[in-house]
Design a protein around this motif. Structure first.
Motif, PDB file in Angstrom:
ATOM      1  N   THR A 134      30.957 -48.767  47.404  1.00  0.00           N
ATOM      2  CA  THR A 134      31.794 -49.856  47.920  1.00  0.00           C
ATOM      3  C   THR A 134      32.824 -49.229  48.848  1.00  0.00           C
ATOM      4  O   THR A 134      33.494 -48.264  48.465  1.00  0.00           O
ATOM      5  N   LEU A 135      32.924 -49.786  50.067  1.00  0.00           N
ATOM      6  CA  LEU A 135      33.786 -49.188  51.094  1.00  0.00           C
ATOM      7  C   LEU A 135      34.684 -50.237  51.708  1.00  0.00           C
ATOM      8  O   LEU A 135      34.293 -51.389  51.861  1.00  0.00           O
ATOM      9  N   ARG A 136      35.897 -49.806  52.078  1.00  0.00           N
ATOM     10  CA  ARG A 136      36.770 -50.692  52.837  1.00  0.00           C
ATOM     11  C   ARG A 136      36.941 -50.063  54.223  1.00  0.00           C
ATOM     12  O   ARG A 136      37.464 -48.961  54.354  1.00  0.00           O
ATOM     13  N   PHE A 137      36.471 -50.786  55.244  1.00  0.00           N
ATOM     14  CA  PHE A 137      36.549 -50.241  56.598  1.00  0.00           C
ATOM     15  C   PHE A 137      37.980 -50.302  57.099  1.00  0.00           C
ATOM     16  O   PHE A 137      38.723 -51.225  56.761  1.00  0.00           O
ATOM     17  N   ARG A 138      38.388 -49.306  57.862  1.00  0.00           N
ATOM     18  CA  ARG A 138      39.769 -49.185  58.342  1.00  0.00           C
ATOM     19  C   ARG A 138      40.187 -50.443  59.102  1.00  0.00           C
ATOM     20  O   ARG A 138      39.445 -50.914  59.976  1.00  0.00           O
ATOM     21  N   GLY A 139      41.347 -50.961  58.751  1.00  0.00           N
ATOM     22  CA  GLY A 139      41.872 -52.142  59.448  1.00  0.00           C
ATOM     23  C   GLY A 139      41.243 -53.444  58.977  1.00  0.00           C
ATOM     24  O   GLY A 139      41.511 -54.504  59.532  1.00  0.00           O
ATOM     25  N   GLN A 140      40.377 -53.402  57.964  1.00  0.00           N
ATOM     26  CA  GLN A 140      39.753 -54.638  57.475  1.00  0.00           C
ATOM     27  C   GLN A 140      40.101 -54.863  56.012  1.00  0.00           C
ATOM     28  O   GLN A 140      40.242 -53.901  55.261  1.00  0.00           O
ATOM     29  N   LEU A 200      27.042 -50.867  49.851  1.00  0.00           N
ATOM     30  CA  LEU A 200      25.956 -50.252  50.595  1.00  0.00           C
ATOM     31  C   LEU A 200      25.086 -49.424  49.640  1.00  0.00           C
ATOM     32  O   LEU A 200      25.610 -48.617  48.871  1.00  0.00           O
ATOM     33  N   THR A 201      23.791 -49.643  49.685  1.00  0.00           N
ATOM     34  CA  THR A 201      22.884 -48.879  48.809  1.00  0.00           C
ATOM     35  C   THR A 201      22.311 -47.702  49.594  1.00  0.00           C
ATOM     36  O   THR A 201      21.963 -47.845  50.758  1.00  0.00           O
ATOM     37  N   ALA A 202      22.240 -46.560  48.936  1.00  0.00           N
ATOM     38  CA  ALA A 202      21.743 -45.363  49.628  1.00  0.00           C
ATOM     39  C   ALA A 202      20.639 -44.707  48.806  1.00  0.00           C
ATOM     40  O   ALA A 202      20.571 -44.880  47.590  1.00  0.00           O
ATOM     41  N   ALA A 203      19.791 -43.956  49.496  1.00  0.00           N
ATOM     42  CA  ALA A 203      18.777 -43.174  48.782  1.00  0.00           C
ATOM     43  C   ALA A 203      19.452 -42.013  48.072  1.00  0.00           C
ATOM     44  O   ALA A 203      18.994 -41.556  47.025  1.00  0.00           O
ATOM     45  N   ALA A 204      20.551 -41.534  48.678  1.00  0.00           N
ATOM     46  CA  ALA A 204      21.307 -40.441  48.048  1.00  0.00           C
ATOM     47  C   ALA A 204      22.728 -40.453  48.566  1.00  0.00           C
ATOM     48  O   ALA A 204      23.010 -40.960  49.650  1.00  0.00           O
ATOM     49  N   LEU A 205      23.590 -39.864  47.751  1.00  0.00           N
ATOM     50  CA  LEU A 205      25.012 -39.809  48.066  1.00  0.00           C
ATOM     51  C   LEU A 205      25.453 -38.347  48.020  1.00  0.00           C
ATOM     52  O   LEU A 205      25.061 -37.604  47.122  1.00  0.00           O
ATOM     53  N   ARG A 223      38.327 -41.518  55.791  1.00  0.00           N
ATOM     54  CA  ARG A 223      39.443 -42.441  56.034  1.00  0.00           C
ATOM     55  C   ARG A 223      39.715 -42.631  57.522  1.00  0.00           C
ATOM     56  O   ARG A 223      39.939 -43.727  57.990  1.00  0.00           O
ATOM     57  N   HIS A 224      39.706 -41.534  58.294  1.00  0.00           N
ATOM     58  CA  HIS A 224      40.027 -41.644  59.719  1.00  0.00           C
ATOM     59  C   HIS A 224      38.792 -41.606  60.612  1.00  0.00           C
ATOM     60  O   HIS A 224      38.897 -41.831  61.820  1.00  0.00           O
ATOM     61  N   GLY A 225      37.655 -41.278  60.049  1.00  0.00           N
ATOM     62  CA  GLY A 225      36.423 -41.240  60.831  1.00  0.00           C
ATOM     63  C   GLY A 225      36.443 -40.174  61.923  1.00  0.00           C
ATOM     64  O   GLY A 225      35.851 -40.342  62.989  1.00  0.00           O
ATOM     65  N   LEU A 226      37.140 -39.062  61.636  1.00  0.00           N
ATOM     66  CA  LEU A 226      37.219 -37.986  62.639  1.00  0.00           C
ATOM     67  C   LEU A 226      36.245 -36.868  62.267  1.00  0.00           C
ATOM     68  O   LEU A 226      36.230 -36.409  61.132  1.00  0.00           O
ATOM     69  N   ALA A 279      35.129 -45.004  59.986  1.00  0.00           N
ATOM     70  CA  ALA A 279      36.446 -44.881  59.348  1.00  0.00           C
ATOM     71  C   ALA A 279      36.508 -45.898  58.217  1.00  0.00           C
ATOM     72  O   ALA A 279      36.625 -47.099  58.454  1.00  0.00           O
ATOM     73  N   ALA A 280      36.384 -45.435  57.013  1.00  0.00           N
ATOM     74  CA  ALA A 280      36.386 -46.347  55.858  1.00  0.00           C
ATOM     75  C   ALA A 280      36.770 -45.556  54.620  1.00  0.00           C
ATOM     76  O   ALA A 280      36.521 -44.356  54.546  1.00  0.00           O
TER      77      ALA A 280
END
Ligand SMILES: Cc1cc2nc3c(=O)[nH]c(=O)nc-3n(C[C@H](O)[C@H](O)[C@H](O)COP(=O)(O)OP(=O)(O)OC[C@H]3O[C@@H](n4cnc5c(N)ncnc54)[C@H](O)[C@@H]3O)c2cc1C
Length: 472
Positions: A364-370, A376-381, A237-240, A347-348
């Motif tokens: 599915t992601l919502r980037f902070r402030g947007q 996004l497709t990934a080979a692994a999560l 969420r905060h990308g810290l 941050a998402a």
């Protein structure tokens, strides 16, 4: 230590045999008098839990040996134990850290060996006065409290009785939010510590990690050990990212000399001021920060509900990344991967997970402030979103049954369960129990920091003294 008989009875029955349960048992066995202690724990070995069952040397403690003693009366206990262990030829890789033993960051699996040895020593001391420890390898599903004591039903059908019971059930993995479809996050996700499973991920494929705390650092260490070479994208969420733990010099305990500080924002302002002063003097900002730790339990328990909420809302992300710092080895690996462009932090917030037609996870992601969401497709999560402290959301039998029986109530801000300062739990009506106690992570709401080795060690000793002094 294995118990074969049906319907065992004991003086103290501890549910959960991770570090908390094992250290409570060790302290109880060292108390004068004769007592029978039972630990109910499904794992084969006591003292390990999730944290100290680690098998990879790169999954280390997040503090050095000087900070991780299980003996609250002897801060050098782990340093001394490690010194002997290394001198006897154990952990030869420790030489690579090139620091004195007290400053070593030990593998967590090795810490598990240390905790187990301290438990075995306490068992030997206890047996000299007729005390006994038994490990019942099972899961506790339900518990009732009567005039004479408690009764605990196990998944294998047995029932155990005891004069008193202690909930040392540790931390529960974070609950999924309802927006995440069909448990996809869990079914698609690779365990952050399972290096073998990571070896079957496309080594050049993109790996998405949800959550950016210390479990994420472990996950990156695991990916590296598994030979992964592709891009790692970390979302929180905060990308810290957690800061690296260094070894700062001593600093004046400014909170001890200013007891007027009350609100979290006042505290944050004062702390930032101290950090600036330190930096102006060429001293690491971690020095003032580390003086705050001993005051957290007091400040939190004295704080009003409004201030607690303020802390969780505004200070927590900052506190997590600055206080729960990364061991230097993990931090160095992350810094290198960031520099090489192989690791990116965003941050998402996670909106959902699906399995794509080719079987790959799609997040599915919502980037902070947007406002827009991205897929996004990934080979692994990898899910490293941490811990669920709200027992109402923990889908496990024991917490659910205890809540339904009104034997416990949620703690402050629904973090863990409510208890008095000595760990006796409060029932749904607010009555302090004579029979049921708790320690460690379930008391998060009472103390805020109630999870680390030092918290657990202190609570184990205090609770053992209370239980040993209690009558029938
Ligand atoms: C991966 C990881 C790394 C960590 N690293 C550090 C570190 O470096 N330094 C530090 O200070 N702290 C660290 N911690 C914090 C750590 O949680 C504590 O140090 C300690 O493990 C807490 O011990 P515990 O016994 O309370 O909880 P846990 O270790 O979670 O153990 C609880 C035990 O209870 C058992 N249990 C739960 N429910 C039941 C039931 N119904 N019946 C029977 N048994 C049950 C579980 O099987 C488990 O073994 C780490 C935590 C994790 C998860």
């Amino acid at each position: 230590m294995s118990a074969q008989r049906e319907n065992l009875a004991s003086d103290v029955l501890i549910i959960g045999g991770g570090l908390s349960g094992a250290m409570l048992a060790a302290q109880l066995l060292r108390q004068p008098g004769q007592r029978r202690v039972l630990i109910v724990e499904p794992r084969r070995e006591l003292g390990r839990g999730e944290a100290y069952s680690a098998t990879h040397l790169g999954h280390t403690l997040n503090g050095n040996a000087a900070r991780m003693s299980v003996d609250p009366d002897n801060a050098d206990d782990l340093t001394a134990w490690l010194g002997h262990f290394i001198a006897a030829g154990g952990w030869p890789e420790s030489a690579e850290q090139q620091v004195p033993v007290a400053e070593l960051f030990a593998p967590r699996g090795l810490f598990g060996v240390y905790a187990r040895q301290r438990l075995a020593e306490a068992e030997a001391i206890g047996s000299q006065q007729g005390s006994k420890l038994e490990h019942v390898q099972a899961e506790a599903l339900d518990l009732t409290v009567g005039e004479q004591g408690v009764s605990v039903s196990l998944a294998d059908g047995r029932t155990l009785r005891a004069t008193r019971a202690v909930l040392a059930t540790g931390m529960f993995a974070a609950a999924r939010t309802t927006r995440l479809s069909d448990n996809a996050l869990n079914t698609a996700a690779v365990d952050p510590w399972d290096i073998q499973a990571m070896q079957s991920i496309d080594a050049d494929g993109r790996v998405v990690i949800i959550g950016s705390g210390l479990t994420m650092v472990d996950a990156v260490v695991s990916l590296q050990a598994a030979g992964h070479r592709g891009l790692i994208e970390v979302f929180s969420r905060h990308g810290l990212l957690p800061h690296e733990r260094r070894q700062p010099p001593a600093w004046e305990d400014f909170l001890a000399t200013d007891p007027t500080l009350r609100s979290p924002l006042q505290l944050l302002r004062a702390l930032r001021g101290q950090c600036r002063t330190a930096q102006q003097q060429g001293i690491d900002w971690q020095a003032p920060l580390d003086t705050v730790r001993v005051h957290i339990a007091r400040l939190w328990s004295q704080a009003s509900e409004r201030h607690k909420r303020q802390f969780v809302r505004h200070v927590r992300p900052w506190w997590e990344s600055h206080h729960h710092r990364s061991p230097p080895q993990g931090a160095a690996l992350l810094a290198r991967l960031v520099e090489e462009g192989r690791l990116r932090i965003h941050a998402a917030s996670l909106q959902g997970v699906e399995i794509g037609v080719d079987g790959q996870p799609v997040v599915t992601l919502r980037f902070r402030g947007q406002a827009l969401v991205e897929r996004l497709t990934a080979a692994a999560l990898i899910n490293s979103t941490g811990i669920e402290y709200d027992w109402r959301r923990v889908a496990r039998s024991l917490p659910q049954n205890l809540l339904q029986r009104r034997l416990v109530q949620p703690g402050p801000l629904a973090l863990g369960i409510a208890a008095d300062e000595g760990g006796a739990v409060l029932d749904a009506e607010g009555q302090v129990s004579r029979r049921l106690f708790a320690m460690g992570p379930p008391l998060r709401g009472l103390w805020w920091e109630s999870t680390a080795v030092t918290d657990v060690a202190l609570q184990a000793k205090a609770l053992a003294l209370r239980l040993a002094g209690a009558g029938d």
